[in-house]
Motif scaffolding. Sequence first.
Motif, PDB file in Angstrom:
ATOM      1  N   ASP A  79      24.754 -66.560 -68.689  1.00 54.57           N
ATOM      2  CA  ASP A  79      24.709 -67.248 -67.394  1.00 54.57           C
ATOM      3  C   ASP A  79      26.088 -67.754 -66.976  1.00 54.57           C
ATOM      4  OD1 ASP A  79      21.953 -66.852 -67.099  1.00 54.57           O
ATOM      5  OD2 ASP A  79      21.483 -68.735 -68.130  1.00 54.57           O
ATOM      6  N   ASP A  80      26.842 -68.294 -67.941  1.00 51.46           N
ATOM      7  CA  ASP A  80      28.198 -68.773 -67.653  1.00 51.46           C
ATOM      8  C   ASP A  80      29.099 -67.624 -67.198  1.00 51.46           C
ATOM      9  OD1 ASP A  80      27.499 -71.343 -68.346  1.00 51.46           O
ATOM     10  OD2 ASP A  80      28.358 -71.229 -70.372  1.00 51.46           O
ATOM     11  N   THR A  81      28.986 -66.492 -67.887  1.00 49.59           N
ATOM     12  CA  THR A  81      29.806 -65.335 -67.537  1.00 49.59           C
ATOM     13  C   THR A  81      29.429 -64.802 -66.163  1.00 49.59           C
ATOM     14  OG1 THR A  81      30.043 -64.761 -69.865  1.00 49.59           O
ATOM     15  CG2 THR A  81      30.510 -63.016 -68.269  1.00 49.59           C
ATOM     16  N   ARG A  82      28.143 -64.695 -65.899  1.00 48.98           N
ATOM     17  CA  ARG A  82      27.684 -64.209 -64.592  1.00 48.98           C
ATOM     18  C   ARG A  82      28.204 -65.125 -63.477  1.00 48.98           C
ATOM     19  NH1 ARG A  82      25.243 -59.807 -62.915  1.00 48.98           N
ATOM     20  NH2 ARG A  82      23.767 -59.845 -64.608  1.00 48.98           N
ATOM     21  N   ARG A  83      28.101 -66.433 -63.677  1.00 49.17           N
ATOM     22  CA  ARG A  83      28.562 -67.389 -62.667  1.00 49.17           C
ATOM     23  C   ARG A  83      30.080 -67.260 -62.466  1.00 49.17           C
ATOM     24  NH1 ARG A  83      26.286 -71.552 -64.454  1.00 49.17           N
ATOM     25  NH2 ARG A  83      28.000 -72.416 -65.647  1.00 49.17           N
ATOM     26  N   ALA A  84      30.825 -67.133 -63.558  1.00 49.29           N
ATOM     27  CA  ALA A  84      32.282 -66.994 -63.462  1.00 49.29           C
ATOM     28  C   ALA A  84      32.664 -65.707 -62.728  1.00 49.29           C
ATOM     29  CB  ALA A  84      32.904 -67.016 -64.856  1.00 49.29           C
ATOM     30  N   TRP A  85      31.947 -64.626 -63.007  1.00 52.63           N
ATOM     31  CA  TRP A  85      32.242 -63.352 -62.349  1.00 52.63           C
ATOM     32  C   TRP A  85      31.913 -63.428 -60.860  1.00 52.63           C
ATOM     33  CZ3 TRP A  85      35.330 -60.210 -64.643  1.00 52.63           C
ATOM     34  CH2 TRP A  85      35.511 -58.926 -64.171  1.00 52.63           C
ATOM     35  N   ASP A  86      30.802 -64.059 -60.518  1.00 53.66           N
ATOM     36  CA  ASP A  86      30.456 -64.244 -59.106  1.00 53.66           C
ATOM     37  C   ASP A  86      31.488 -65.130 -58.405  1.00 53.66           C
ATOM     38  OD1 ASP A  86      28.255 -62.630 -58.528  1.00 53.66           O
ATOM     39  OD2 ASP A  86      26.846 -64.099 -59.328  1.00 53.66           O
ATOM     40  N   GLY A 138      28.135 -47.433 -56.330  1.00 57.05           N
ATOM     41  CA  GLY A 138      28.905 -48.399 -57.091  1.00 57.05           C
ATOM     42  C   GLY A 138      27.993 -49.359 -57.838  1.00 57.05           C
ATOM     43  N   LEU A 139      28.365 -49.666 -59.052  1.00 59.01           N
ATOM     44  CA  LEU A 139      27.638 -50.633 -59.872  1.00 59.01           C
ATOM     45  C   LEU A 139      28.588 -51.753 -60.238  1.00 59.01           C
ATOM     46  CD1 LEU A 139      25.987 -48.173 -62.432  1.00 59.01           C
ATOM     47  CD2 LEU A 139      25.021 -48.992 -60.275  1.00 59.01           C
ATOM     48  N   ASP A 140      28.114 -52.976 -60.153  1.00 55.89           N
ATOM     49  CA  ASP A 140      28.937 -54.100 -60.562  1.00 55.89           C
ATOM     50  C   ASP A 140      28.048 -55.208 -61.115  1.00 55.89           C
ATOM     51  OD1 ASP A 140      32.013 -54.837 -60.228  1.00 55.89           O
ATOM     52  OD2 ASP A 140      30.838 -56.678 -60.057  1.00 55.89           O
ATOM     53  N   TYR A 141      28.616 -56.032 -61.933  1.00 59.32           N
ATOM     54  CA  TYR A 141      27.954 -57.157 -62.584  1.00 59.32           C
ATOM     55  C   TYR A 141      27.684 -58.293 -61.600  1.00 59.32           C
ATOM     56  CZ  TYR A 141      27.471 -60.535 -66.463  1.00 59.32           C
ATOM     57  OH  TYR A 141      27.018 -61.459 -67.351  1.00 59.32           O
ATOM     58  N   SER A 142      28.472 -58.346 -60.541  1.00 57.69           N
ATOM     59  CA  SER A 142      28.438 -59.472 -59.620  1.00 57.69           C
ATOM     60  C   SER A 142      27.656 -59.152 -58.345  1.00 57.69           C
ATOM     61  CB  SER A 142      29.865 -59.868 -59.240  1.00 57.69           C
ATOM     62  OG  SER A 142      29.875 -60.714 -58.120  1.00 57.69           O
ATOM     63  N   LEU A 143      26.645 -59.930 -58.063  1.00 58.81           N
ATOM     64  CA  LEU A 143      25.906 -59.795 -56.806  1.00 58.81           C
ATOM     65  C   LEU A 143      26.835 -60.064 -55.627  1.00 58.81           C
ATOM     66  CD1 LEU A 143      23.326 -59.395 -55.171  1.00 58.81           C
ATOM     67  CD2 LEU A 143      22.787 -61.809 -55.568  1.00 58.81           C
ATOM     68  N   THR A 144      27.760 -60.982 -55.782  1.00 58.42           N
ATOM     69  CA  THR A 144      28.715 -61.291 -54.717  1.00 58.42           C
ATOM     70  C   THR A 144      29.560 -60.067 -54.387  1.00 58.42           C
ATOM     71  OG1 THR A 144      28.774 -63.605 -55.424  1.00 58.42           O
ATOM     72  CG2 THR A 144      30.577 -62.855 -54.014  1.00 58.42           C
ATOM     73  N   ALA A 145      30.102 -59.397 -55.415  1.00 60.51           N
ATOM     74  CA  ALA A 145      30.920 -58.197 -55.204  1.00 60.51           C
ATOM     75  C   ALA A 145      30.091 -57.084 -54.579  1.00 60.51           C
ATOM     76  CB  ALA A 145      31.532 -57.733 -56.523  1.00 60.51           C
ATOM     77  N   VAL A 146      28.895 -56.878 -55.100  1.00 62.99           N
ATOM     78  CA  VAL A 146      28.009 -55.825 -54.590  1.00 62.99           C
ATOM     79  C   VAL A 146      27.669 -56.071 -53.122  1.00 62.99           C
ATOM     80  CG1 VAL A 146      25.625 -54.970 -54.769  1.00 62.99           C
ATOM     81  CG2 VAL A 146      27.058 -55.126 -56.812  1.00 62.99           C
ATOM     82  N   SER A 147      27.334 -57.290 -52.784  1.00 60.60           N
ATOM     83  CA  SER A 147      26.961 -57.618 -51.401  1.00 60.60           C
ATOM     84  C   SER A 147      28.118 -57.395 -50.435  1.00 60.60           C
ATOM     85  CB  SER A 147      26.481 -59.066 -51.313  1.00 60.60           C
ATOM     86  OG  SER A 147      25.335 -59.251 -52.097  1.00 60.60           O
ATOM     87  N   ALA A 148      29.315 -57.827 -50.807  1.00 57.82           N
ATOM     88  CA  ALA A 148      30.481 -57.652 -49.935  1.00 57.82           C
ATOM     89  C   ALA A 148      30.829 -56.175 -49.791  1.00 57.82           C
ATOM     90  CB  ALA A 148      31.668 -58.447 -50.468  1.00 57.82           C
TER      91      ALA A 148
END
Length: 151
Positions: free
Chosen positions: A5-12, A75-85
Amino acid sequence: MSTYDDTRRAWDDASSKHVREYAELLEQARIARLLPVEDELLRPLIGDAEVLHPQSGHGLDDHALLRLGARSVRGLDYSLTAVSAAQRRADELGVPCRYEVAELPDTGLPGQIADLVYTGKGALIWMEDLDAWAAEMHRLLRPGGHLFEYS
């Protein structure tokens, strides 16, 4: 809170840059090009290919892959923020790119969906289990497909 969860939040949080700089990245996407050496190496492989781009981040390389001749890019990415943008940019430009959240190495995708797997610069250092990642990418490639990684 788990390390996951910490990693996901940091990546987002890191990927929020893709939102803050949306207009600039949109303009860059309109003219994006790969490195000349990538163009040279990929040109014979990419003709009308369906490309899978794990760890796609902001997605600018995907626009360059289309410009080089790819039929489509996923494209695949770990971050929902990156994917959405990235998806918003692709939609706004009307290009055949789709973006999905995936925690690699297991993508959850059906096998043999890509003619080319493209990894961007610096993407593989994030893989804890490179053997598992490579096995998954191999599973996703169609017979005769190619894996491209340039560091």
